[in-house]
Design a protein around this motif. Structure first.
Motif, mmCIF file in Angstrom:
data_model
loop_
_atom_site.group_PDB
_atom_site.id
_atom_site.type_symbol
_atom_site.label_atom_id
_atom_site.label_comp_id
_atom_site.label_asym_id
_atom_site.label_seq_id
_atom_site.Cartn_x
_atom_site.Cartn_y
_atom_site.Cartn_z
ATOM 1 N N ALA A 61 50.829 10.326 28.386
ATOM 2 C CA ALA A 61 50.834 11.572 29.373
ATOM 3 C C ALA A 61 52.122 11.467 30.380
ATOM 4 C CB ALA A 61 49.379 11.741 30.070
ATOM 5 N N ARG A 62 52.204 10.426 30.746
ATOM 6 C CA ARG A 62 53.198 10.181 31.972
ATOM 7 C C ARG A 62 54.822 10.456 31.222
ATOM 8 N NH1 ARG A 62 51.951 5.626 29.726
ATOM 9 N NH2 ARG A 62 53.508 4.155 28.726
ATOM 10 N N ARG A 63 54.851 10.829 29.974
ATOM 11 C CA ARG A 63 55.983 11.188 29.282
ATOM 12 C C ARG A 63 55.899 12.569 28.798
ATOM 13 N NH1 ARG A 63 59.410 7.230 26.436
ATOM 14 N NH2 ARG A 63 61.015 8.578 27.302
ATOM 15 N N LEU A 64 54.950 13.402 29.275
ATOM 16 C CA LEU A 64 54.616 14.783 28.826
ATOM 17 C C LEU A 64 55.297 15.576 29.798
ATOM 18 C CD1 LEU A 64 53.363 16.825 26.686
ATOM 19 C CD2 LEU A 64 51.142 16.318 28.095
ATOM 20 N N ASP A 65 56.100 16.457 29.540
ATOM 21 C CA ASP A 65 56.530 17.746 30.229
ATOM 22 C C ASP A 65 56.132 18.975 29.611
ATOM 23 O OD1 ASP A 65 57.915 18.983 32.383
ATOM 24 O OD2 ASP A 65 59.738 18.398 31.834
ATOM 25 N N ILE A 66 55.241 19.759 30.372
ATOM 26 C CA ILE A 66 54.886 21.098 30.089
ATOM 27 C C ILE A 66 55.462 22.216 30.941
ATOM 28 C CG2 ILE A 66 53.049 22.687 29.075
ATOM 29 C CD1 ILE A 66 51.522 20.167 28.378
ATOM 30 N N ALA A 67 56.152 23.223 30.739
ATOM 31 C CA ALA A 67 56.723 24.028 31.459
ATOM 32 C C ALA A 67 55.563 25.084 31.923
ATOM 33 C CB ALA A 67 57.944 24.701 31.024
ATOM 34 N N ASP A 68 56.092 26.192 32.726
ATOM 35 C CA ASP A 68 55.024 27.177 32.941
ATOM 36 C C ASP A 68 54.746 28.009 31.830
ATOM 37 O OD1 ASP A 68 55.549 26.308 35.603
ATOM 38 O OD2 ASP A 68 57.182 27.999 36.085
ATOM 39 N N ASP A 69 53.612 28.742 31.584
ATOM 40 C CA ASP A 69 53.042 29.679 30.998
ATOM 41 C C ASP A 69 52.899 29.203 29.705
ATOM 42 O OD1 ASP A 69 52.146 32.062 30.518
ATOM 43 O OD2 ASP A 69 54.203 33.041 29.938
ATOM 44 N N VAL A 70 52.473 27.823 29.250
ATOM 45 C CA VAL A 70 52.110 27.351 28.025
ATOM 46 C C VAL A 70 51.008 27.375 27.498
ATOM 47 C CG1 VAL A 70 52.674 25.436 26.396
ATOM 48 C CG2 VAL A 70 54.255 26.041 28.138
ATOM 49 N N GLY A 87 58.918 23.822 26.463
ATOM 50 C CA GLY A 87 59.570 24.820 27.402
ATOM 51 C C GLY A 87 58.558 26.086 27.646
ATOM 52 N N PRO A 88 58.851 26.777 28.776
ATOM 53 C CA PRO A 88 58.026 27.857 28.919
ATOM 54 C C PRO A 88 57.829 28.950 28.165
ATOM 55 C CG PRO A 88 60.183 28.227 30.062
ATOM 56 C CD PRO A 88 60.230 26.778 29.367
ATOM 57 N N SER A 89 56.764 29.769 28.320
ATOM 58 C CA SER A 89 56.185 30.947 27.265
ATOM 59 C C SER A 89 56.328 30.234 25.753
ATOM 60 C CB SER A 89 57.317 31.949 27.747
ATOM 61 O OG SER A 89 57.210 32.717 29.129
ATOM 62 N N THR A 90 55.619 29.075 25.660
ATOM 63 C CA THR A 90 55.732 28.830 24.434
ATOM 64 C C THR A 90 54.128 28.760 23.928
ATOM 65 O OG1 THR A 90 57.581 27.343 24.404
ATOM 66 C CG2 THR A 90 56.059 26.747 23.015
ATOM 67 N N SER A 91 53.725 28.913 22.754
ATOM 68 C CA SER A 91 52.518 28.802 22.164
ATOM 69 C C SER A 91 52.297 27.807 21.062
ATOM 70 C CB SER A 91 51.897 30.194 21.758
ATOM 71 O OG SER A 91 50.527 30.441 21.162
ATOM 72 N N ILE A 92 51.211 27.028 21.484
ATOM 73 C CA ILE A 92 50.930 25.902 20.301
ATOM 74 C C ILE A 92 49.891 26.240 19.939
ATOM 75 C CG2 ILE A 92 50.808 23.555 20.058
ATOM 76 C CD1 ILE A 92 53.045 23.052 21.847
ATOM 77 N N ASN A 93 49.517 26.406 18.552
ATOM 78 C CA ASN A 93 48.229 26.869 18.048
ATOM 79 C C ASN A 93 47.202 25.794 17.492
ATOM 80 O OD1 ASN A 93 49.826 30.085 17.032
ATOM 81 N ND2 ASN A 93 48.394 29.489 18.969
ATOM 82 N N THR A 94 46.202 26.244 17.014
ATOM 83 C CA THR A 94 45.151 25.202 16.551
ATOM 84 C C THR A 94 45.566 24.243 15.785
ATOM 85 O OG1 THR A 94 43.538 27.187 17.040
ATOM 86 C CG2 THR A 94 42.807 25.307 15.715
ATOM 87 N N ALA A 95 45.124 23.039 16.023
ATOM 88 C CA ALA A 95 45.382 21.839 15.048
ATOM 89 C C ALA A 95 46.807 21.461 15.077
ATOM 90 C CB ALA A 95 44.722 21.998 13.637
#
Length: 184
Positions: A61-70, A87-95
């Motif tokens: 987790a310390r190397r994880l960077d999630i931008a706004d609105d993900v 990056g921002p405004s990104t959708s990562i779906n099921t599984a």
């Protein structure tokens, strides 16, 4: 010295297991704010308006960077041991599985290697996709369901298949916001 090194390795394994399991258990708490909080406790950099659903697995987790609105859907695996940026405004779906670490199958010692993964802004990684270490998903790219991303993808394209390949262009539509946290 050998005993100290062995103890250090064992401690790292215990902490890694504690991290993975704590984040996974907390992903079942029905409050998004607590899910985000626990990722931050383990060192993740999480932007505002991020939505995380149940069953999230995170390594490093310390190397994880999630931008706004993900938006991160159910049962997603994020391996950030080699560095993972979303990056921002990104959708990562099921599984979806995103990997940054693996073993070198050509190495006589089966060497452990890491390579960062970068997912651009306004991307959509559809259900059941796998992204392997060292690739980038270009800004605005859409990856079709069940695809395996083995090479970096360009910007504003639709890619699909195993291995994922460019199918067509996508209009540049980077003005929208997912409003991911409202979907919780």
């Amino acid at each position: 010295l050998v005993e100290t090194m062995r103890s250090s390795r064992n401690l790292r394994r215990i902490m890694s297991s504690l991290e993975i399991n704590t984040i996974w258990i907390m992903s079942y708490i029905p409050l998004n704010i607590l899910r985000v909080f626990w990722l931050r406790v383990w060192g993740a950099n999480i932007g505002s308006g991020v939505a995380i659903h149940r069953g999230l697995q995170v390594r490093g987790a310390r190397r994880l960077d999630i931008a706004d609105d993900v938006f991160i859907a159910e049962f997603v695996s994020l391996d950030a041991r080699g560095g993972l940026s979303i990056g921002p405004s990104t959708s990562i779906n099921t599984a979806v599985q995103i990997w940054t670490a693996q073993h070198d199958w050509l190495s006589a010692s089966f060497e452990y290697i890491t390579e960062p993964v970068v997912v651009g802004h306004h991307c959509w990684i559809s259900a059941g996709c796998i992204v392997i270490p060292g690739v980038s998903v270009g800004n605005g790219a859409v990856v079709g369901a069940g695809s395996v991303v083995t090479k970096s993808l360009g910007e504003w394209i639709l890619a699909a298949g195993n291995p994922a390949k460019r199918i067509s262009e996508r209009p540049v539509v980077n003005e929208y916001r997912l409003r991911a946290s409202r979907s919780k």
